[in-house]
Every structure is written in C-alpha cells, then in structure tokens.
Design a protein around this motif. Structure first.
Motif, PDB file in Angstrom:
ATOM      1  N   LEU A  96       9.845  -5.941   5.705  1.00 40.57           N
ATOM      2  CA  LEU A  96       9.554  -5.121   6.875  1.00 40.57           C
ATOM      3  C   LEU A  96       7.918  -4.667   6.394  1.00 40.57           C
ATOM      4  O   LEU A  96       7.485  -3.843   7.387  1.00 40.57           O
ATOM      5  CB  LEU A  96      10.294  -3.922   7.169  1.00 40.57           C
ATOM      6  N   THR A  97       7.375  -5.123   5.343  1.00 38.76           N
ATOM      7  CA  THR A  97       6.081  -4.565   4.880  1.00 38.76           C
ATOM      8  C   THR A  97       4.943  -5.571   5.551  1.00 38.76           C
ATOM      9  O   THR A  97       5.119  -6.850   6.023  1.00 38.76           O
ATOM     10  CB  THR A  97       6.032  -4.627   3.225  1.00 38.76           C
ATOM     11  N   PRO A  98       3.713  -4.956   5.651  1.00 39.75           N
ATOM     12  CA  PRO A  98       2.646  -5.748   6.024  1.00 39.75           C
ATOM     13  C   PRO A  98       2.383  -7.002   5.240  1.00 39.75           C
ATOM     14  O   PRO A  98       1.895  -8.132   5.745  1.00 39.75           O
ATOM     15  CB  PRO A  98       1.328  -4.966   5.711  1.00 39.75           C
ATOM     16  N   HIS A 105      -2.546  -4.670  -1.604  1.00 39.14           N
ATOM     17  CA  HIS A 105      -3.091  -4.039  -0.361  1.00 39.14           C
ATOM     18  C   HIS A 105      -3.455  -2.446  -0.759  1.00 39.14           C
ATOM     19  O   HIS A 105      -2.298  -1.713  -0.993  1.00 39.14           O
ATOM     20  CB  HIS A 105      -2.407  -4.109   0.919  1.00 39.14           C
ATOM     21  N   SER A 106      -4.750  -1.776  -0.376  1.00 43.62           N
ATOM     22  CA  SER A 106      -4.823  -0.609  -0.380  1.00 43.62           C
ATOM     23  C   SER A 106      -4.321   0.196  -1.840  1.00 43.62           C
ATOM     24  O   SER A 106      -4.942  -0.388  -2.853  1.00 43.62           O
ATOM     25  CB  SER A 106      -4.105   0.167   0.691  1.00 43.62           C
ATOM     26  N   ALA A 107      -3.786   1.070  -1.847  1.00 42.48           N
ATOM     27  CA  ALA A 107      -3.223   1.749  -3.197  1.00 42.48           C
ATOM     28  C   ALA A 107      -2.484   0.631  -4.069  1.00 42.48           C
ATOM     29  O   ALA A 107      -2.501   0.432  -5.220  1.00 42.48           O
ATOM     30  CB  ALA A 107      -2.252   2.899  -3.132  1.00 42.48           C
ATOM     31  N   GLY A 132       0.794  -1.037   0.013  1.00 38.81           N
ATOM     32  CA  GLY A 132       0.069   0.132   0.008  1.00 38.81           C
ATOM     33  C   GLY A 132       0.944   1.156   0.189  1.00 38.81           C
ATOM     34  O   GLY A 132       2.039   1.129  -0.062  1.00 38.81           O
ATOM     35  N   LEU A 133       0.053   2.367   0.150  1.00 33.28           N
ATOM     36  CA  LEU A 133       0.753   3.733   0.138  1.00 33.28           C
ATOM     37  C   LEU A 133       1.784   3.874   1.167  1.00 33.28           C
ATOM     38  O   LEU A 133       1.502   3.558   2.518  1.00 33.28           O
ATOM     39  CB  LEU A 133      -0.287   4.700   0.185  1.00 33.28           C
ATOM     40  N   ALA A 134       2.824   4.375   0.773  1.00 36.29           N
ATOM     41  CA  ALA A 134       4.152   4.685   1.755  1.00 36.29           C
ATOM     42  C   ALA A 134       4.745   3.442   2.232  1.00 36.29           C
ATOM     43  O   ALA A 134       5.657   3.572   3.249  1.00 36.29           O
ATOM     44  CB  ALA A 134       3.589   5.577   2.802  1.00 36.29           C
ATOM     45  N   PRO A 157      -3.650  -7.036   6.058  1.00 31.83           N
ATOM     46  CA  PRO A 157      -2.763  -8.108   5.496  1.00 31.83           C
ATOM     47  C   PRO A 157      -2.223  -9.005   6.403  1.00 31.83           C
ATOM     48  O   PRO A 157      -1.385 -10.084   5.786  1.00 31.83           O
ATOM     49  CB  PRO A 157      -1.550  -7.143   4.850  1.00 31.83           C
ATOM     50  N   MET A 158      -2.149  -8.458   7.638  1.00 35.48           N
ATOM     51  CA  MET A 158      -1.516  -9.353   8.797  1.00 35.48           C
ATOM     52  C   MET A 158      -2.321 -10.192   9.503  1.00 35.48           C
ATOM     53  O   MET A 158      -1.875 -11.058  10.108  1.00 35.48           O
ATOM     54  CB  MET A 158      -0.733  -8.450   9.652  1.00 35.48           C
ATOM     55  N   ASN A 159      -3.668 -10.127   9.276  1.00 32.33           N
ATOM     56  CA  ASN A 159      -4.737 -11.284   9.937  1.00 32.33           C
ATOM     57  C   ASN A 159      -4.288 -12.644   9.561  1.00 32.33           C
ATOM     58  O   ASN A 159      -4.595 -12.847   8.373  1.00 32.33           O
ATOM     59  CB  ASN A 159      -6.082 -10.976   9.507  1.00 32.33           C
TER      60      ASN A 159
END
Length: 212
Positions: A40-42, A78-80, A31-33, A155-157
């Motif tokens: 290290l990402t979701p 995810h998201s964007a 996703g964004l940012a 994303p982490m669920n």
C-alpha cells in the motif's frame, strides 16, 4: 508419503549448479508516516518492478526497525527514507562490508545525521523544493520526465521508476559505474574527487560470511 519421499530424494540429488542462484537484495525505505504494509506504500510499484527484474526486495519504514541485518546491493529511499538509506549505507561501510548503490527520491536530510553521500555511488532524484545531496549525482525530476512531479508522487512516476530500473539492471549484471543513468540524463556532477569505482564488491552468489 511415497510422493514426499520421492520429492525429497529428487531435491537431494539435484546438483547445486542447477538450483536457483542467490538473489541480491534491494532494500526500500518509505517516507515519513508510511507504516502500512508494503503493498500500500508509494514504493510498492517499484518493489514489484524490481522483483520482476530478479531482485529480492525488502521494504521497511524510515525507522529501519526490521532490516538491520540486511546486506543490500541497492538501497532506495523516499523522503525521510532517503535519510535512512544514507545511514544504512554509512553503517555498511563502517562495518567493512561493501558499498551499496544508494538512490534517493527527495531525500530529507534534515531528518537524521547524514548530510552527504556516505558510499561511492549515490543518485539523488529531487523536485524543485528539495535539496541536492553533496557527493551524489543530483538529478532534477525535469531531466527525467515531462510530467509534473511532487514530493508525494515522485516514487510513483513511471519515468522515474524506469530510470531506477535502468540502473538496477546494470547492477544486477555485476556492478555499475552509473554509466547508464549518467549518460541518459546528464546529471549535475558530484563533488570533485568523488570515486566512480564499482559500488558492488562481491559476486551475487557469494555467501555473506565470505570476504572478497
């Protein structure tokens, strides 16, 4: 030197059938940012799960700057990154490749120019505050997990990852009609007339430059 020559000879003598098969690609858009390294990402936990399942996994940001030449069988965004997943799938169809399966998590449709599922099979898993995607199977997170899920945590669920892996396993065996996820979670149906034909048109081991 002798060891290196012996190893080279052994590799040359190994029949093609005994070598590792080509792994299909799963492309994950953050996703964004989310510009930091993939670990290290979701989506990192899902990426590791998919690799253990047998996929070649590539992670990119929602900008999609490093994966333009990929030919994924599965795209998760995810998201964007969900908007980027639709753009990527639309481009694959326009280039007369095959239809990947797209799974989005709280797809942010206000980012980009794709506002509906561009391929045959899309699953959009969304929280209460994020919209349904026209042409997709739209699954509320409450149909998959009893946990409280936010846009950041989706994303982490663990239950949601399990649902994605269930669909990914079906794809890995040669194609999918969304039967596993649809029967398990009774999703809201897509638009009338949306095809449920197999998303993946090619065999896992088929070279990229050969048409079906």
């Amino acid at each position: 030197m002798k060891f290196a020559l012996a190893l080279a000879a052994a590799l040359i003598a190994t029949p093609a059938a005994a070598q590792s098969p080509v792994k299909p690609t799963a492309l994950l858009f953050n996703g964004l940012a989310q510009y930091q390294p993939g670990i290290l990402t979701p989506l990192a936990a899902l990426a590791n799960d998919l690799r253990r399942q047998g996929w070649r996994v590539v992670i990119d940001s929602h900008l999609g700057l490093f994966t333009k030449n990929e030919e994924p069988v599965l795209i998760v965004g995810h998201s964007a990154g969900g908007a980027r997943a639709y753009m990527f799938g639309k481009k694959m169809v326009e280039e007369a490749k095959f239809h990947p399966t797209i799974i989005t998590l709280d797809a942010a449709t206000v980012w980009g120019d794709v506002y509906r599922c561009p391929v045959e099979n899309c699953i959009n898993i969304h929280t209460l505050t994020y919209p349904k995607i026209p042409g997709s199977y739209n699954l509320r997170t409450s149909k998959i997990t009893d946990s409280i899920v936010t846009h950041v945590s989706i994303p982490m669920n663990g239950d949601i990852r399990k649902a994605i892996l269930q669909q990914a396993a079906d794809l890995l065996h040669g194609g999918s009609k969304l039967t596993k996820l649809v029967s398990a979670y009774s999703p809201e149906p897509p638009n009338a007339g949306r095809s449920l034909a197999e998303a993946w048109r090619r065999n896992i081991g088929q070279p990229r430059d050969e048409a079906q």
